[in-house]
Motif scaffolding. Structure first.
Motif, mmCIF file in Angstrom:
data_model
loop_
_atom_site.group_PDB
_atom_site.id
_atom_site.type_symbol
_atom_site.label_atom_id
_atom_site.label_comp_id
_atom_site.label_asym_id
_atom_site.label_seq_id
_atom_site.Cartn_x
_atom_site.Cartn_y
_atom_site.Cartn_z
ATOM 1 N N ASN A 79 -2.850 -4.194 -10.609
ATOM 2 C CA ASN A 79 -2.062 -3.208 -9.885
ATOM 3 C C ASN A 79 -0.893 -2.731 -10.744
ATOM 4 O OD1 ASN A 79 -3.474 -3.094 -7.390
ATOM 5 N ND2 ASN A 79 -2.605 -5.071 -6.823
ATOM 6 N N ALA A 80 -0.703 -1.425 -10.781
ATOM 7 C CA ALA A 80 0.389 -0.867 -11.566
ATOM 8 C C ALA A 80 1.724 -1.093 -10.866
ATOM 9 C CB ALA A 80 0.162 0.630 -11.773
ATOM 10 N N SER A 81 2.792 -1.045 -11.628
ATOM 11 C CA SER A 81 4.122 -1.113 -11.033
ATOM 12 C C SER A 81 4.401 0.187 -10.289
ATOM 13 C CB SER A 81 5.179 -1.299 -12.127
ATOM 14 O OG SER A 81 6.460 -0.941 -11.656
ATOM 15 N N PRO A 82 4.710 0.132 -8.998
ATOM 16 C CA PRO A 82 5.027 1.369 -8.287
ATOM 17 C C PRO A 82 6.277 2.039 -8.834
ATOM 18 C CG PRO A 82 5.490 -0.549 -6.919
ATOM 19 C CD PRO A 82 4.760 -1.050 -8.117
ATOM 20 N N ALA A 135 0.831 -1.204 0.000
ATOM 21 C CA ALA A 135 0.000 0.000 0.000
ATOM 22 C C ALA A 135 0.863 1.251 0.000
ATOM 23 C CB ALA A 135 -0.923 -0.002 1.211
ATOM 24 N N GLN A 136 1.986 1.187 0.730
ATOM 25 C CA GLN A 136 2.907 2.320 0.767
ATOM 26 C C GLN A 136 3.537 2.545 -0.605
ATOM 27 O OE1 GLN A 136 5.837 1.914 3.830
ATOM 28 N NE2 GLN A 136 7.064 3.657 3.170
ATOM 29 N N LEU A 137 3.918 1.459 -1.255
ATOM 30 C CA LEU A 137 4.522 1.569 -2.582
ATOM 31 C C LEU A 137 3.508 2.065 -3.608
ATOM 32 C CD1 LEU A 137 6.631 -1.715 -2.596
ATOM 33 C CD2 LEU A 137 7.518 0.618 -2.492
ATOM 34 N N HIS A 138 2.267 1.589 -3.497
ATOM 35 C CA HIS A 138 1.261 1.965 -4.489
ATOM 36 C C HIS A 138 0.683 3.359 -4.262
ATOM 37 C CE1 HIS A 138 1.220 -1.531 -7.000
ATOM 38 N NE2 HIS A 138 1.188 -2.323 -5.941
ATOM 39 N N ALA A 139 1.165 4.059 -3.253
ATOM 40 C CA ALA A 139 0.842 5.483 -3.129
ATOM 41 C C ALA A 139 1.397 6.253 -4.322
ATOM 42 C CB ALA A 139 1.407 6.036 -1.826
ATOM 43 N N GLN A 140 2.378 5.668 -5.005
ATOM 44 C CA GLN A 140 2.932 6.291 -6.215
ATOM 45 C C GLN A 140 1.876 6.392 -7.318
ATOM 46 O OE1 GLN A 140 6.016 7.635 -6.237
ATOM 47 N NE2 GLN A 140 6.109 6.978 -4.086
#
Length: 379
Positions: free
Chosen positions: A265-268, A55-60
């Motif tokens: 899900n996208a690549s962060p 979730a932290q990475l996908h904040a991007q």
């Protein structure tokens, strides 16, 4: 723009953030990313290696979407991330209502195969824009489109800037010519270079690896209210629906905005790279980048003309972006690109008699002068 503490301007800082070879004149093929983009990817990869929460990475993703919205002028809910122009166009093509798509044969293959594959699936019919004097490479103009659309035409697809000739499309004029049909714009050769109103497009699809200098695997699609009303998410996946993490084995309703096109899900790393690349552009603004590119292209065009080299791309400022195409004697384009490479100049050869130069804000006058000197001596 205010000067920095060392007396430098934001534009100086912008220029220092890139490190491509001085003779790199091939941004229409690939734009080397900035140091900031490389640092972002490295930092995110480091976080991933430590097992940081996804979730932290996908904040991007949210950061990228916000930057896309700011620079396109589309509402945040009207933009979504994609991996490439090709995928974005395929999703639009497969989501169209039944009917005819009008497109020029001179388009880049990404803006042809999307419509052909949709036609193969029985979803749309593809009709080529009628050829006029000037052949297939004649510009796609509002007049040509207005004369060619029919009652069953549901969409017109065009590139903002032609990849072969560098000709800039009159998107505002095409908007009028298309009427209530969908105007689909492949913006990869113009977005980040042209300071124009992109919201005239119903679907704007842009990969990040060229003029945005975000690297491969990053891009976006922006949709107008008209497109959101008409396009179906036929190639949307599980992340494009409501409550995607409720694993109940049931079909969930698609999201109301452009993110209904999300596949997974996208690549962060890609999202972070795109966000950083767009934020780097924002430090100086598209208008400043456009003006720098325009002046550099002008120097190249003038130098080639003085050297007796024919320029095939538009010479008027308002008709071009960052691409300048030079003619060589028939069959000599390969020799010209080899000689340019020997001089440290990177370009693309198109066909037997054309060399495509593409300059960015970081292109130096020394690189332009060196390229002109080589071209002046091509037999």
């Amino acid at each position: 723009m205010s000067a920095g503490t060392d007396g430098s301007s934001p534009f100086d800082a912008y220029l220092r953030s890139f490190q491509e070879a001085p003779g790199y004149l091939n941004f229409a093929s690939y734009g080397p990313p900035s140091l900031a983009v490389i640092e972002t990817i490295g930092a995110l990869a480091h976080d991933a290696s430590l097992g940081r929460a996804s979730a932290q990475l996908h904040a991007q993703d949210r950061r990228g979407l916000a930057a896309v919205s700011r620079l396109t002028g589309f509402d945040p809910d009207a933009v979504t991330l994609t991996t490439s122009t090709s995928l974005g166009l395929l999703q639009v093509a497969f989501g169209l209502p039944r009917g005819e798509v009008l497109v020029s044969e001179a388009e880049f293959p990404a803006n042809l195969y999307a419509w052909w594959r949709s036609e193969d699936a029985g979803l749309t019919r593809v009709r080529s824009l009628p050829i006029i004097a000037g052949g297939p490479l004649a510009p796609v103009t509002p007049e040509r489109v207005a004369a060619a659309v029919r009652p069953d035409t549901v969409a017109v697809a065009v590139s903002a800037v032609d990849f072969r000739t560098g000709t800039r499309a009159d998107l505002a004029g095409l908007r009028e010519a298309v009427g209530d049909r969908l105007l689909i714009v492949d913006g990869i050769q113009g977005f980040g270079v042209l300071d124009i109103d992109w919201t005239v497009a119903d679907a704007l699809v842009v990969g990040g690896q060229k003029w945005l200098r975000a690297g491969w695997g990053a891009g976006f699609t922006a949709l107008s209210p008209r497109a959101l009303e008409r396009l179906l998410p036929r190639l949307g996946g599980w992340t494009g629906v409501e409550d995607p993490s409720r694993y109940d084995g049931r079909r969930h309703p698609p999201l109301p905005g452009a993110q209904r096109l999300s596949v997974t899900n996208a690549s962060p790393f890609a999202s972070g790279a795109l966000a950083t690349a767009l934020e780097v552009i924002e430090t100086v603004g598209v208008a400043a980048i456009h003006d720098r590119i325009a002046a550099t292209a002008e120097r190249l065009i003038a130098g080639l003309a003085e050297a007796g080299v024919s320029v095939l791309s538009p010479t008027r400022h308002d008709d071009r972006a960052g691409i300048v195409v030079a003619r060589t004697p028939s069959g000599n384009a390969s020799s010209a690109t080899d000689r340019l490479a020997d001089a440290g100049i990177t370009v693309t050869g198109h066909g037997p008699d054309r060399v495509r130069f593409s300059v960015h804000a970081t292109t130096t006058t020394d690189a332009i002068d060196a390229a002109v000197e080589v071209m002046a001596n091509i037999p």
